[in-house]
Motif scaffolding. Structure first.
Motif, PDB file in Angstrom:
ATOM      1  N   SER A 136       2.449   2.207   4.710  1.00  0.00           N
ATOM      2  CA  SER A 136       1.199   2.389   3.977  1.00  0.00           C
ATOM      3  C   SER A 136       1.513   2.987   2.609  1.00  0.00           C
ATOM      4  O   SER A 136       2.663   3.335   2.317  1.00  0.00           O
ATOM      5  N   LEU A 137       0.503   3.108   1.786  1.00  0.00           N
ATOM      6  CA  LEU A 137       0.690   3.678   0.453  1.00  0.00           C
ATOM      7  C   LEU A 137       1.250   5.097   0.540  1.00  0.00           C
ATOM      8  O   LEU A 137       2.098   5.496  -0.270  1.00  0.00           O
ATOM      9  N   TYR A 138       0.803   5.863   1.530  1.00  0.00           N
ATOM     10  CA  TYR A 138       1.288   7.239   1.715  1.00  0.00           C
ATOM     11  C   TYR A 138       2.795   7.261   1.936  1.00  0.00           C
ATOM     12  O   TYR A 138       3.475   8.195   1.505  1.00  0.00           O
ATOM     13  N   ASP A 139       3.315   6.236   2.601  1.00  0.00           N
ATOM     14  CA  ASP A 139       4.736   6.215   2.960  1.00  0.00           C
ATOM     15  C   ASP A 139       5.647   5.934   1.770  1.00  0.00           C
ATOM     16  O   ASP A 139       6.765   6.447   1.707  1.00  0.00           O
ATOM     17  N   ILE A 140       5.189   5.101   0.835  1.00  0.00           N
ATOM     18  CA  ILE A 140       6.089   4.640  -0.226  1.00  0.00           C
ATOM     19  C   ILE A 140       5.808   5.264  -1.590  1.00  0.00           C
ATOM     20  O   ILE A 140       6.551   5.015  -2.544  1.00  0.00           O
ATOM     21  N   TYR A 141       4.748   6.050  -1.700  1.00  0.00           N
ATOM     22  CA  TYR A 141       4.387   6.585  -3.016  1.00  0.00           C
ATOM     23  C   TYR A 141       3.871   8.009  -2.899  1.00  0.00           C
ATOM     24  O   TYR A 141       2.988   8.288  -2.092  1.00  0.00           O
ATOM     25  N   VAL A 142       4.464   8.905  -3.695  1.00  0.00           N
ATOM     26  CA  VAL A 142       4.008  10.301  -3.749  1.00  0.00           C
ATOM     27  C   VAL A 142       3.466  10.559  -5.155  1.00  0.00           C
ATOM     28  O   VAL A 142       4.229  10.487  -6.133  1.00  0.00           O
ATOM     29  N   TRP A 253      -7.534  -6.590   1.856  1.00  0.00           N
ATOM     30  CA  TRP A 253      -7.979  -5.783   2.988  1.00  0.00           C
ATOM     31  C   TRP A 253      -8.781  -4.570   2.530  1.00  0.00           C
ATOM     32  O   TRP A 253      -9.834  -4.256   3.066  1.00  0.00           O
ATOM     33  N   SER A 254      -8.262  -3.846   1.521  1.00  0.00           N
ATOM     34  CA  SER A 254      -8.961  -2.674   0.985  1.00  0.00           C
ATOM     35  C   SER A 254      -8.350  -2.339  -0.372  1.00  0.00           C
ATOM     36  O   SER A 254      -7.291  -2.866  -0.738  1.00  0.00           O
ATOM     37  N   ALA A 255      -9.001  -1.438  -1.115  1.00  0.00           N
ATOM     38  CA  ALA A 255      -8.481  -1.024  -2.419  1.00  0.00           C
ATOM     39  C   ALA A 255      -7.128  -0.333  -2.268  1.00  0.00           C
ATOM     40  O   ALA A 255      -6.205  -0.560  -3.064  1.00  0.00           O
ATOM     41  N   ALA A 256      -7.003   0.516  -1.248  1.00  0.00           N
ATOM     42  CA  ALA A 256      -5.732   1.213  -1.020  1.00  0.00           C
ATOM     43  C   ALA A 256      -4.620   0.226  -0.676  1.00  0.00           C
ATOM     44  O   ALA A 256      -3.469   0.392  -1.107  1.00  0.00           O
ATOM     45  N   ASP A 257      -4.946  -0.813   0.088  1.00  0.00           N
ATOM     46  CA  ASP A 257      -3.941  -1.816   0.441  1.00  0.00           C
ATOM     47  C   ASP A 257      -3.539  -2.653  -0.768  1.00  0.00           C
ATOM     48  O   ASP A 257      -2.381  -3.065  -0.876  1.00  0.00           O
ATOM     49  N   ALA A 258      -4.492  -2.908  -1.668  1.00  0.00           N
ATOM     50  CA  ALA A 258      -4.159  -3.641  -2.889  1.00  0.00           C
ATOM     51  C   ALA A 258      -3.167  -2.852  -3.739  1.00  0.00           C
ATOM     52  O   ALA A 258      -2.193  -3.395  -4.267  1.00  0.00           O
ATOM     53  N   LEU A 259      -3.403  -1.541  -3.842  1.00  0.00           N
ATOM     54  CA  LEU A 259      -2.478  -0.688  -4.592  1.00  0.00           C
ATOM     55  C   LEU A 259      -1.128  -0.621  -3.888  1.00  0.00           C
ATOM     56  O   LEU A 259      -0.078  -0.626  -4.537  1.00  0.00           O
ATOM     57  N   TYR A 260      -1.160  -0.588  -2.559  1.00  0.00           N
ATOM     58  CA  TYR A 260       0.081  -0.583  -1.785  1.00  0.00           C
ATOM     59  C   TYR A 260       0.920  -1.824  -2.090  1.00  0.00           C
ATOM     60  O   TYR A 260       2.139  -1.739  -2.285  1.00  0.00           O
ATOM     61  N   CYS A 261       0.272  -2.988  -2.139  1.00  0.00           N
ATOM     62  CA  CYS A 261       0.994  -4.234  -2.417  1.00  0.00           C
ATOM     63  C   CYS A 261       1.706  -4.171  -3.765  1.00  0.00           C
ATOM     64  O   CYS A 261       2.861  -4.576  -3.897  1.00  0.00           O
ATOM     65  N   ALA A 262       0.993  -3.665  -4.768  1.00  0.00           N
ATOM     66  CA  ALA A 262       1.593  -3.556  -6.101  1.00  0.00           C
ATOM     67  C   ALA A 262       2.785  -2.603  -6.080  1.00  0.00           C
ATOM     68  O   ALA A 262       3.857  -2.908  -6.631  1.00  0.00           O
ATOM     69  N   LYS A 263       2.619  -1.455  -5.451  1.00  0.00           N
ATOM     70  CA  LYS A 263       3.697  -0.464  -5.388  1.00  0.00           C
ATOM     71  C   LYS A 263       4.885  -0.992  -4.571  1.00  0.00           C
ATOM     72  O   LYS A 263       6.047  -0.733  -4.916  1.00  0.00           O
ATOM     73  N   PHE A 264       4.603  -1.744  -3.512  1.00  0.00           N
ATOM     74  CA  PHE A 264       5.677  -2.254  -2.661  1.00  0.00           C
ATOM     75  C   PHE A 264       6.528  -3.273  -3.418  1.00  0.00           C
ATOM     76  O   PHE A 264       7.759  -3.256  -3.325  1.00  0.00           O
ATOM     77  N   LEU A 265       5.887  -4.169  -4.169  1.00  0.00           N
ATOM     78  CA  LEU A 265       6.638  -5.164  -4.935  1.00  0.00           C
ATOM     79  C   LEU A 265       7.483  -4.507  -6.025  1.00  0.00           C
ATOM     80  O   LEU A 265       8.616  -4.921  -6.284  1.00  0.00           O
ATOM     81  N   LEU A 266       6.930  -3.475  -6.659  1.00  0.00           N
ATOM     82  CA  LEU A 266       7.711  -2.730  -7.650  1.00  0.00           C
ATOM     83  C   LEU A 266       8.881  -2.007  -6.978  1.00  0.00           C
ATOM     84  O   LEU A 266       9.973  -1.909  -7.545  1.00  0.00           O
ATOM     85  N   LEU A 267       8.631  -1.536  -5.763  1.00  0.00           N
ATOM     86  CA  LEU A 267       9.678  -0.834  -5.020  1.00  0.00           C
ATOM     87  C   LEU A 267      10.846  -1.762  -4.695  1.00  0.00           C
ATOM     88  O   LEU A 267      12.013  -1.350  -4.736  1.00  0.00           O
ATOM     89  N   LEU A 268      10.543  -3.029  -4.391  1.00  0.00           N
ATOM     90  CA  LEU A 268      11.609  -3.995  -4.120  1.00  0.00           C
ATOM     91  C   LEU A 268      12.550  -4.122  -5.314  1.00  0.00           C
ATOM     92  O   LEU A 268      13.760  -4.247  -5.157  1.00  0.00           O
ATOM     93  N   HIS A 269      11.985  -4.069  -6.506  1.00  0.00           N
ATOM     94  CA  HIS A 269      12.804  -4.125  -7.724  1.00  0.00           C
ATOM     95  C   HIS A 269      13.621  -2.848  -7.887  1.00  0.00           C
ATOM     96  O   HIS A 269      14.821  -2.900  -8.162  1.00  0.00           O
ATOM     97  N   SER A 270      12.969  -1.706  -7.723  1.00  0.00           N
ATOM     98  CA  SER A 270      13.657  -0.423  -7.958  1.00  0.00           C
ATOM     99  C   SER A 270      14.760  -0.185  -6.919  1.00  0.00           C
ATOM    100  O   SER A 270      15.734   0.515  -7.217  1.00  0.00           O
ATOM    101  N   LEU A 271      14.628  -0.785  -5.731  1.00  0.00           N
ATOM    102  CA  LEU A 271      15.660  -0.639  -4.708  1.00  0.00           C
ATOM    103  C   LEU A 271      16.820  -1.609  -4.920  1.00  0.00           C
ATOM    104  O   LEU A 271      17.811  -1.535  -4.188  1.00  0.00           O
ATOM    105  N   ALA A 272      16.673  -2.494  -5.903  1.00  0.00           N
ATOM    106  CA  ALA A 272      17.678  -3.542  -6.144  1.00  0.00           C
ATOM    107  C   ALA A 272      17.908  -4.351  -4.866  1.00  0.00           C
ATOM    108  O   ALA A 272      19.039  -4.559  -4.429  1.00  0.00           O
ATOM    109  N   THR A 273      16.813  -4.799  -4.271  1.00  0.00           N
ATOM    110  CA  THR A 273      16.876  -5.546  -3.020  1.00  0.00           C
ATOM    111  C   THR A 273      17.665  -6.839  -3.186  1.00  0.00           C
ATOM    112  O   THR A 273      17.398  -7.621  -4.099  1.00  0.00           O
ATOM    113  N   LYS A 274      18.597  -7.057  -2.310  1.00  0.00           N
ATOM    114  CA  LYS A 274      19.481  -8.222  -2.391  1.00  0.00           C
ATOM    115  C   LYS A 274      18.692  -9.523  -2.287  1.00  0.00           C
ATOM    116  O   LYS A 274      17.853  -9.685  -1.408  1.00  0.00           O
TER     117      LYS A 274
END
Length: 276
Positions: A136-142, A253-274
């Motif tokens: 969830s958004l809580y898990d990947i973003y502080v 699904w919800s506003a929080a989930d929409a923000l989660y999707c954006a943060k998750f995709l950015l996280l894939l970049h910042s993690l240098a996902t193979k």
């Protein structure tokens, strides 16, 4: 408490999710009517799931989803994966950040409820799909900036209140009215100090949880798209699959989930996902 004691929680949610899915196949011909009913049904289901999340802990929700229950609900009640993941997320997360055996058990369950259109060998892996829907958004973003701003504001407020307290009759001679004002001021300082301590503790707890999640992500990220580069044609197919079965499904699904999707995709970049 009544819902839990009578074991009505999961059946009631299942009925809501089934009704939501059934609206796709209704005989109603007016799209506006179908849309209105669908939105109302989705809103009620979200209200109920948010209520459960606020009243039940991860352990309580985990009891509702024993081994293979996700598969049973998906196969016997024809529920879509998204409503299941929405309610079971605290349980999924506890398994996902658990030991290897717990995680593998989760992967096996999720693989059986994933849309059949997803090729886990070339599109997206079961591990990626599981991670996306378990977090969830809580898990990947502080929001440390917001935390720090609010803490600074509280500290400033407490400093001002203490200054006002020091100004009150320095010689110690106070009237009854001044005594009441002083007591009220001291009480307000105590309340603000407690709020500050709670907020600092919450930030510390959130950062600690985020560190655990990030550690798991670092361990898993290179398994998500491992098979993609071997076939360029299937590699090009992966992007729309990711959008169709993860991002677009969840961002609506919800506003929080929409923000989660954006943060998750950015996280894939910042993690240098193979291979991402």
């Amino acid at each position: 408490q009544t819902l839990q004691s009578k074991n009505f929680t999961l059946p009631l949610y299942t009925v809501m999710a089934s009704q939501r899915a059934f609206l796709y196949h209704t005989l109603e011909t007016q799209l506006s009517t179908i849309s209105l009913k669908y939105d109302k049904c989705h809103h009620r289901m979200m209200q109920f799931s948010e209520f459960l999340a606020s009243q039940l802990g991860p352990a309580d929700i985990q009891k509702m989803f024993p081994n293979s229950s996700l598969v049973d609900l998906a196969e016997n009640f024809k529920l879509e994966p998204e409503p299941l993941f929405n309610l079971a997320r605290p349980s999924l997360l506890s398994q996902w950040i658990g030991d290897d055996a717990s995680r593998q058990m989760l992967f096996d369950q999720v693989k059986r409820v994933m849309p059949k259109e997803i090729d886990t060998e070339h599109d997206i892996s079961t591990e990626f799909y599981t991670a996306f829907w378990s977090l969830s958004l809580y898990d990947i973003y502080v929001p440390n900036k917001s935390y720090n701003e609010e803490i600074k504001s509280l500290q400033s407020k407490i400093t001002g209140l203490n200054a006002d307290l020091d100004k009150m009759s320095p010689n110690g001679q106070l009237t009854s009215t001044e005594e009441k004002a002083k007591y009220k001021l001291q009480k307000e300082i105590t309340n603000q100090t407690n709020i500050l301590k709670d907020l600092q503790a919450e930030q510390e707890k959130h950062n600690a949880h985020h560190a655990v999640v990030m550690k798991c992500l670092m361990q898993e990220k290179d398994k998500w798209f491992l098979a993609m580069p071997t076939d360029p044609s299937k590699y090009r197919r992966a992007a729309p699959i990711i959008l169709q079965y993860t991002v677009l499904k969840r961002c609506l699904w919800s506003a929080a989930d929409a923000l989660y999707c954006a943060k998750f995709l950015l996280l894939l970049h910042s993690l240098a996902t193979k291979s991402y």
